[in-house]
Design an enzyme around this catalytic site. Structure first.
Site, PDB file in Angstrom:
ATOM      1  N   LYS A  13      55.321  14.959 -40.240  1.00 56.02           N
ATOM      2  CA  LYS A  13      56.735  15.345 -40.072  1.00 56.02           C
ATOM      3  C   LYS A  13      56.987  15.906 -38.667  1.00 56.02           C
ATOM      4  CE  LYS A  13      56.604  18.323 -43.443  1.00 56.02           C
ATOM      5  NZ  LYS A  13      55.157  18.270 -43.757  1.00 56.02           N
ATOM      6  N   ARG A  88      61.836  22.597 -49.420  1.00 55.74           N
ATOM      7  CA  ARG A  88      60.638  22.160 -50.134  1.00 55.74           C
ATOM      8  C   ARG A  88      60.532  22.694 -51.548  1.00 55.74           C
ATOM      9  NH1 ARG A  88      55.551  23.149 -46.375  1.00 55.74           N
ATOM     10  NH2 ARG A  88      56.865  23.210 -44.569  1.00 55.74           N
ATOM     11  N   ARG A 127      43.529  18.324 -36.336  1.00 54.57           N
ATOM     12  CA  ARG A 127      44.789  18.703 -35.672  1.00 54.57           C
ATOM     13  C   ARG A 127      44.560  19.832 -34.672  1.00 54.57           C
ATOM     14  NH1 ARG A 127      50.166  20.026 -38.883  1.00 54.57           N
ATOM     15  NH2 ARG A 127      48.846  21.429 -40.081  1.00 54.57           N
ATOM     16  N   ARG A 160      45.250  25.643 -36.336  1.00 53.95           N
ATOM     17  CA  ARG A 160      46.035  26.509 -37.226  1.00 53.95           C
ATOM     18  C   ARG A 160      45.149  27.125 -38.305  1.00 53.95           C
ATOM     19  NH1 ARG A 160      51.508  23.398 -38.816  1.00 53.95           N
ATOM     20  NH2 ARG A 160      50.955  24.224 -40.853  1.00 53.95           N
ATOM     21  N   ARG A 171      47.700  23.669 -50.313  1.00 54.32           N
ATOM     22  CA  ARG A 171      49.028  23.243 -49.831  1.00 54.32           C
ATOM     23  C   ARG A 171      49.403  21.879 -50.423  1.00 54.32           C
ATOM     24  NH1 ARG A 171      48.045  23.618 -43.639  1.00 54.32           N
ATOM     25  NH2 ARG A 171      50.152  22.779 -43.436  1.00 54.32           N
TER      26      ARG A 171
HETATM   27  P1  AP5 Z   1      51.839  16.781 -38.183  1.00 56.45           P
HETATM   28  O1  AP5 Z   1      52.890  16.017 -37.469  1.00 56.45           O
HETATM   29  O2  AP5 Z   1      51.442  18.117 -37.611  1.00 56.45           O
HETATM   30  O3  AP5 Z   1      52.183  16.893 -39.730  1.00 56.45           O
HETATM   31  P2  AP5 Z   1      53.257  17.808 -40.482  1.00 56.45           P
HETATM   32  O4  AP5 Z   1      53.762  17.002 -41.616  1.00 56.45           O
HETATM   33  O5  AP5 Z   1      54.257  18.374 -39.521  1.00 56.45           O
HETATM   34  O6  AP5 Z   1      52.255  18.914 -40.986  1.00 56.45           O
HETATM   35  P3  AP5 Z   1      52.443  20.479 -41.201  1.00 56.45           P
HETATM   36  O7  AP5 Z   1      51.077  20.991 -41.600  1.00 56.45           O
HETATM   37  O8  AP5 Z   1      53.078  21.142 -40.026  1.00 56.45           O
HETATM   38  O9  AP5 Z   1      53.335  20.498 -42.410  1.00 56.45           O
HETATM   39  P4  AP5 Z   1      53.527  21.637 -43.394  1.00 56.45           P
HETATM   40  O10 AP5 Z   1      54.752  21.184 -44.032  1.00 56.45           O
HETATM   41  O11 AP5 Z   1      52.439  21.957 -44.314  1.00 56.45           O
HETATM   42  O12 AP5 Z   1      53.504  22.919 -42.467  1.00 56.45           O
HETATM   43  P5  AP5 Z   1      54.682  23.780 -41.865  1.00 56.45           P
HETATM   44  O13 AP5 Z   1      54.341  24.124 -40.488  1.00 56.45           O
HETATM   45  O14 AP5 Z   1      55.994  23.154 -42.151  1.00 56.45           O
HETATM   46  O15 AP5 Z   1      50.543  15.834 -38.267  1.00 56.45           O
HETATM   47  C1  AP5 Z   1      49.326  16.325 -38.776  1.00 56.45           C
HETATM   48  C2  AP5 Z   1      48.153  15.778 -37.935  1.00 56.45           C
HETATM   49  O16 AP5 Z   1      48.081  14.375 -38.112  1.00 56.45           O
HETATM   50  C3  AP5 Z   1      48.310  16.000 -36.430  1.00 56.45           C
HETATM   51  O17 AP5 Z   1      47.051  16.247 -35.884  1.00 56.45           O
HETATM   52  C4  AP5 Z   1      48.873  14.659 -35.913  1.00 56.45           C
HETATM   53  O18 AP5 Z   1      48.498  14.395 -34.561  1.00 56.45           O
HETATM   54  C5  AP5 Z   1      48.230  13.667 -36.875  1.00 56.45           C
HETATM   55  N1  AP5 Z   1      49.058  12.507 -37.157  1.00 56.45           N
HETATM   56  C6  AP5 Z   1      50.416  12.468 -37.346  1.00 56.45           C
HETATM   57  N2  AP5 Z   1      50.814  11.212 -37.629  1.00 56.45           N
HETATM   58  C7  AP5 Z   1      49.688  10.440 -37.668  1.00 56.45           C
HETATM   59  C8  AP5 Z   1      49.454   9.057 -37.912  1.00 56.45           C
HETATM   60  N3  AP5 Z   1      50.444   8.201 -38.196  1.00 56.45           N
HETATM   61  N4  AP5 Z   1      48.170   8.621 -37.858  1.00 56.45           N
HETATM   62  C9  AP5 Z   1      47.146   9.460 -37.565  1.00 56.45           C
HETATM   63  N5  AP5 Z   1      47.304  10.784 -37.315  1.00 56.45           N
HETATM   64  C10 AP5 Z   1      48.575  11.266 -37.367  1.00 56.45           C
HETATM   65  O19 AP5 Z   1      54.585  25.072 -42.801  1.00 56.45           O
HETATM   66  C11 AP5 Z   1      53.507  25.987 -42.689  1.00 56.45           C
HETATM   67  C12 AP5 Z   1      53.656  27.056 -43.738  1.00 56.45           C
HETATM   68  O20 AP5 Z   1      54.904  27.771 -43.546  1.00 56.45           O
HETATM   69  C13 AP5 Z   1      53.763  26.557 -45.204  1.00 56.45           C
HETATM   70  O21 AP5 Z   1      52.492  26.357 -45.778  1.00 56.45           O
HETATM   71  C14 AP5 Z   1      54.524  27.721 -45.857  1.00 56.45           C
HETATM   72  O22 AP5 Z   1      53.685  28.834 -46.075  1.00 56.45           O
HETATM   73  C15 AP5 Z   1      55.536  28.093 -44.779  1.00 56.45           C
HETATM   74  N6  AP5 Z   1      56.796  27.319 -44.898  1.00 56.45           N
HETATM   75  C16 AP5 Z   1      57.299  26.457 -43.984  1.00 56.45           C
HETATM   76  N7  AP5 Z   1      58.470  25.942 -44.425  1.00 56.45           N
HETATM   77  C17 AP5 Z   1      58.701  26.497 -45.639  1.00 56.45           C
HETATM   78  C18 AP5 Z   1      59.721  26.346 -46.603  1.00 56.45           C
HETATM   79  N8  AP5 Z   1      60.757  25.519 -46.401  1.00 56.45           N
HETATM   80  N9  AP5 Z   1      59.629  27.063 -47.751  1.00 56.45           N
HETATM   81  C19 AP5 Z   1      58.604  27.909 -47.967  1.00 56.45           C
HETATM   82  N10 AP5 Z   1      57.582  28.094 -47.105  1.00 56.45           N
HETATM   83  C20 AP5 Z   1      57.633  27.390 -45.939  1.00 56.45           C
END
Ligand code: AP5
Length: 215
Positions: A13, A88, A127, A160, A171
């Site tokens: 994402k 989410r 990552r 991270r 997760r």
């Molecule tokens: P990446 O693009 O970083 O993936 P992502 O989907 O953004 O992953 P996140 O871990 O950031 O998502 P998340 O939703 O768990 O975490 P968030 O920060 O929102 O890609 C991942 C890796 O793959 C990278 O290394 C990239 O280079 C590689 N890659 C990408 N595309 C690829 C491809 N096509 N092929 C190969 N490799 C590829 O949330 C963190 C925490 O915050 C949550 O756990 C929660 O505690 C809290 N939080 C955030 N939002 C909320 C909410 N709305 N409600 C409640 N808690 C929340």
């Protein structure tokens, strides 16, 4: 253009959002990035959220909705935005509906990135991230130009804390139980399309653009 990116943790994402920001010149609203900024600044919200984030749990809905309400009122959202990692839970989606109604806005497209759990685990272990900007890399699939350093600032990249294998599994389990049902929640709006995430980053981006512009 108001786009929502839905998908599992590590599903790409953030990576796809950054490409869409460049393409459409609209802001990425990543609740994860905003929360990490609060944690870094040690704000009240950051202190509260940190325990949930480190454990791989979701931050309570009321905190997230207050944060989003404030963010969507900023001027840079006038032309549109990309929601990344929000909503989410069903209560968050209902809360977003209420906020959008008040703002007289509606989502244009919802993109679901469909990636298998095994691929996610591989991605998370490689990552690397630039904290300040939220730019993400992968040591194998999307490496920085210079190992361990951000392409733009040359700052050191970090791993991270919530990318530890056990936390990733937790997760993923929360995603399947709590976030995936949103696909059905939004299905009736006829603006949802799903993309297989096991392709190259650039190919996924091109597919998103085609679908966004043609559907
Ligand atoms: P990446 O693009 O970083 O993936 P992502 O989907 O953004 O992953 P996140 O871990 O950031 O998502 P998340 O939703 O768990 O975490 P968030 O920060 O929102 O890609 C991942 C890796 O793959 C990278 O290394 C990239 O280079 C590689 N890659 C990408 N595309 C690829 C491809 N096509 N092929 C190969 N490799 C590829 O949330 C963190 C925490 O915050 C949550 O756990 C929660 O505690 C809290 N939080 C955030 N939002 C909320 C909410 N709305 N409600 C409640 N808690 C929340």
């Amino acid at each position: 253009m108001k786009i929502l990116l839905l998908g599992p943790p590590g599903g790409g994402k953030g990576t796809q959002s950054k490409l869409l920001v460049s393409k459409f010149n609209i802001p990425q609203i990543s609740t994860g990035d905003i929360l990490r900024e609060h944690v870094k600044e040690e704000t009240q919200l950051g202190i509260e959220a940190n325990q949930y984030m480190q454990n791989g749990e979701l931050v309570p809905d009321n905190l997230i909705l207050d944060m989003i309400k404030e963010r969507l009122l900023k001027n840079d959202c006038n032309k549109g935005y990309i929601l990344d990692g929000f909503p989410r839970t069903i209560p968050q989606a209902e809360g977003l509906d209420r906020i959008l109604e008040k703002l007289n806005q509606k989502l244009d497209k919802i993109v679901v990135l469909d990636v298998k759990d095994n691929d996610i685990i591989k991605r998370m272990s490689g990552r690397r991230m630039h904290m300040e900007s939220g730019r993400v890399y992968h040591i194998e699939f999307n490496p920085p130009k210079n190992e361990g350093l951000d392409d733009v600032t040359n700052d050191k990249l970090i791993i991270r804390k919530d990318d530890q294998p056990d936390t990733v599994k937790k997760r993923l389990s929360i995603y399947h139980k709590t976030t995936k049902p949103l696909i059905e929640y939004y299905d009736s709006k006829n603006i949802v399309f799903s993309i297989k995430g096991n392709k190259k980053i650039e190919d996924i981006h091109n597919e998103i653009i085609t679908k966004i512009q043609n559907v």
